[in-house]
Design a protein around this motif. Structure first.
Motif, PDB file in Angstrom:
ATOM      1  N   ARG A  11       0.803  -1.215   0.000  1.00  0.00           N
ATOM      2  CA  ARG A  11       0.000   0.000   0.000  1.00  0.00           C
ATOM      3  C   ARG A  11       0.841   1.272   0.000  1.00  0.00           C
ATOM      4  O   ARG A  11       0.326   2.361  -0.190  1.00  0.00           O
ATOM      5  CB  ARG A  11      -0.932   0.015   1.212  1.00  0.00           C
ATOM      6  CG  ARG A  11      -2.021  -1.029   1.163  1.00  0.00           C
ATOM      7  CD  ARG A  11      -3.040  -0.722   0.076  1.00  0.00           C
ATOM      8  NE  ARG A  11      -3.901   0.382   0.433  1.00  0.00           N
ATOM      9  CZ  ARG A  11      -4.681   1.035  -0.411  1.00  0.00           C
ATOM     10  NH1 ARG A  11      -4.653   0.742  -1.698  1.00  0.00           N
ATOM     11  NH2 ARG A  11      -5.465   2.019  -0.011  1.00  0.00           N
ATOM     12  N   ARG A  47       3.176   1.817  -2.149  1.00  0.00           N
ATOM     13  CA  ARG A  47       3.571   2.109  -3.523  1.00  0.00           C
ATOM     14  C   ARG A  47       2.346   2.074  -4.420  1.00  0.00           C
ATOM     15  O   ARG A  47       1.266   1.688  -4.003  1.00  0.00           O
ATOM     16  CB  ARG A  47       4.597   1.080  -4.012  1.00  0.00           C
ATOM     17  CG  ARG A  47       4.025  -0.320  -4.175  1.00  0.00           C
ATOM     18  CD  ARG A  47       5.067  -1.270  -4.770  1.00  0.00           C
ATOM     19  NE  ARG A  47       4.460  -2.506  -5.202  1.00  0.00           N
ATOM     20  CZ  ARG A  47       4.190  -3.537  -4.414  1.00  0.00           C
ATOM     21  NH1 ARG A  47       4.472  -3.466  -3.128  1.00  0.00           N
ATOM     22  NH2 ARG A  47       3.642  -4.643  -4.904  1.00  0.00           N
ATOM     23  N   HIS A  48       2.547   2.493  -5.654  1.00  0.00           N
ATOM     24  CA  HIS A  48       1.467   2.469  -6.627  1.00  0.00           C
ATOM     25  C   HIS A  48       1.231   1.035  -7.072  1.00  0.00           C
ATOM     26  O   HIS A  48       2.189   0.292  -7.298  1.00  0.00           O
ATOM     27  CB  HIS A  48       1.866   3.328  -7.835  1.00  0.00           C
ATOM     28  CG  HIS A  48       0.738   4.149  -8.379  1.00  0.00           C
ATOM     29  ND1 HIS A  48      -0.199   4.757  -7.588  1.00  0.00           N
ATOM     30  CD2 HIS A  48       0.390   4.440  -9.662  1.00  0.00           C
ATOM     31  CE1 HIS A  48      -1.057   5.418  -8.350  1.00  0.00           C
ATOM     32  NE2 HIS A  48      -0.728   5.223  -9.610  1.00  0.00           N
ATOM     33  N   LYS A 100       0.578  -2.182  -9.499  1.00  0.00           N
ATOM     34  CA  LYS A 100       1.011  -2.488 -10.864  1.00  0.00           C
ATOM     35  C   LYS A 100      -0.058  -2.112 -11.873  1.00  0.00           C
ATOM     36  O   LYS A 100       0.219  -1.588 -12.951  1.00  0.00           O
ATOM     37  CB  LYS A 100       1.258  -3.992 -11.018  1.00  0.00           C
ATOM     38  CG  LYS A 100       2.439  -4.577 -10.319  1.00  0.00           C
ATOM     39  CD  LYS A 100       2.472  -6.064 -10.715  1.00  0.00           C
ATOM     40  CE  LYS A 100       3.531  -6.824  -9.966  1.00  0.00           C
ATOM     41  NZ  LYS A 100       3.481  -8.266 -10.357  1.00  0.00           N
ATOM     42  N   HIS A 121     -10.316   3.963  -8.373  1.00  0.00           N
ATOM     43  CA  HIS A 121      -9.879   5.200  -7.695  1.00  0.00           C
ATOM     44  C   HIS A 121      -9.899   4.995  -6.179  1.00  0.00           C
ATOM     45  O   HIS A 121      -8.996   5.468  -5.466  1.00  0.00           O
ATOM     46  CB  HIS A 121     -10.789   6.359  -8.090  1.00  0.00           C
ATOM     47  CG  HIS A 121     -10.552   7.604  -7.289  1.00  0.00           C
ATOM     48  ND1 HIS A 121      -9.462   8.422  -7.478  1.00  0.00           N
ATOM     49  CD2 HIS A 121     -11.279   8.155  -6.264  1.00  0.00           C
ATOM     50  CE1 HIS A 121      -9.512   9.432  -6.624  1.00  0.00           C
ATOM     51  NE2 HIS A 121     -10.596   9.287  -5.873  1.00  0.00           N
ATOM     52  N   GLY A 131      -6.759   3.652  -5.067  1.00  0.00           N
ATOM     53  CA  GLY A 131      -5.565   4.396  -5.437  1.00  0.00           C
ATOM     54  C   GLY A 131      -4.954   3.955  -6.746  1.00  0.00           C
ATOM     55  O   GLY A 131      -3.766   4.194  -6.991  1.00  0.00           O
ATOM     56  N   ALA A 132      -5.769   3.315  -7.596  1.00  0.00           N
ATOM     57  CA  ALA A 132      -5.247   2.806  -8.872  1.00  0.00           C
ATOM     58  C   ALA A 132      -5.578   3.756 -10.008  1.00  0.00           C
ATOM     59  O   ALA A 132      -6.089   3.346 -11.056  1.00  0.00           O
ATOM     60  CB  ALA A 132      -5.813   1.409  -9.148  1.00  0.00           C
ATOM     61  N   ASP A 133      -5.284   5.029  -9.806  1.00  0.00           N
ATOM     62  CA  ASP A 133      -5.484   6.026 -10.866  1.00  0.00           C
ATOM     63  C   ASP A 133      -4.251   6.050 -11.761  1.00  0.00           C
ATOM     64  O   ASP A 133      -3.118   5.999 -11.292  1.00  0.00           O
ATOM     65  CB  ASP A 133      -5.698   7.418 -10.264  1.00  0.00           C
ATOM     66  CG  ASP A 133      -6.945   7.492  -9.406  1.00  0.00           C
ATOM     67  OD1 ASP A 133      -8.020   7.138  -9.899  1.00  0.00           O
ATOM     68  OD2 ASP A 133      -6.828   7.895  -8.229  1.00  0.00           O
ATOM     69  N   VAL A 183      -3.037   3.890 -13.766  1.00  0.00           N
ATOM     70  CA  VAL A 183      -2.325   2.635 -14.026  1.00  0.00           C
ATOM     71  C   VAL A 183      -3.114   1.846 -15.071  1.00  0.00           C
ATOM     72  O   VAL A 183      -4.297   2.113 -15.309  1.00  0.00           O
ATOM     73  CB  VAL A 183      -2.172   1.796 -12.733  1.00  0.00           C
ATOM     74  CG1 VAL A 183      -1.373   2.571 -11.695  1.00  0.00           C
ATOM     75  CG2 VAL A 183      -3.531   1.385 -12.166  1.00  0.00           C
TER      76      VAL A 183
END
Length: 257
Positions: A47, A49-50, A52, A118, A121-123, A125
């Motif tokens: 969590r 890091r961004h 994949k 979103h 936090g998967a914006d 990617v």
């Protein structure tokens, strides 16, 4: 009516025999609108890091079940932000109109994909639309007709030859194929999928639906990669062999291979 009730009891008994139970997720979305949707959230394990990529994973004609949860958790451990979608429950809420269901899938699913990823936090990617069985068919149909921005691939686990945006008792009992208005051939949806979207099709070696795969391979051409999972059936319940193979397929989609 008694016949239908008998079929439902048989289907319920079959589910118990398979050991299938509804999925769950400890993650509660902050967005109250998402809380009202049949969604299950599995944040990527790292969590800090961004992720994949974002994976929007459609369940089958039984819902989003325990085996789907195990796969989602496995992918989250590998750094993917995964949202499980009980597409059966979603469609069950709609009136019995194929035209309306088509319209809702095209307009509402892309919004759910964007907002749910979103939330994790998967914006920004890559996005992969995944599905199993009925969910794979609907995933392919949705991408072919909605052409969602940011989608790089479709992960299709055990798709069938024909389907429709509903679940009937015949579907649960595996009786025949849908032919009514609003039903669709899956090969045609593969053909209509945008050319920049790759497809990974994985199939259990003992899956009776393998008879359809040649038409899928022809429809997908060079952008479809086909994998047989040894010792696996249509249900793909065991991830001992299937899990690593599905992960590698997902990695290929994100890498654009």
């Amino acid at each position: 009516m008694r016949v239908a009730g008998s079929h439902l009891r048989i289907a319920a008994a079959a589910l118990l025999a398979l050991g299938c139970s509804p999925a769950h997720s400890a993650y509660i979305p902050r967005d109250p609108d998402l809380q009202r949707q049949p969604l299950y959230f599995y944040p990527d394990a790292g969590r800090t890091r961004h992720p994949k990529a974002g994976v929007f994973f459609l369940g089958n004609d039984l819902g989003f079940w325990g085996p789907h949860q195990k796969l989602a958790e496995r992918l989250a451990e590998d750094g993917y932000a995964v949202v499980g979608f009980d597409v059966k429950t979603f469609l069950d809420r709609l009136p019995d109109s194929s035209l309306l269901r088509d319209s809702v899938l095209v307009h509402d699913v892309p919004v759910l994909v964007r907002r749910s990823l979103h939330e994790l936090g998967a914006d920004g990617v890559p996005i992969v639309i995944a599905g199993h069985s009925f969910g794979a068919d609907i995933a392919l149909w949705t991408e072919a007709n909605a052409r969602m921005p940011g989608v790089v691939g479709v992960l299709a686990l055990g798709p069938t030859q024909r389907d429709h945006p509903t679940v009937t008792i015949n579907d649960k009992m595996n009786i025949g194929e849908p032919t009514e208005p609003g039903s669709f051939g899956v090969a045609e949806q593969i053909r209509k999928t945008p050319r920049n979207v790759n497809i990974e099709l994985l199939r259990g070696s003992s899956d009776k639906e393998r008879k359809s795969d040649q038409s899928f391979i022809i429809a997908g051409g060079s952008r479809l990669n086909y994998t047989i999972i040894p010792f696996a059936s249509h249900s793909l319940r065991s991830l001992i062999i299937a899990g690593p193979m599905i992960e590698r397929a997902l990695d290929r989609l994100v890498a654009g291979e």
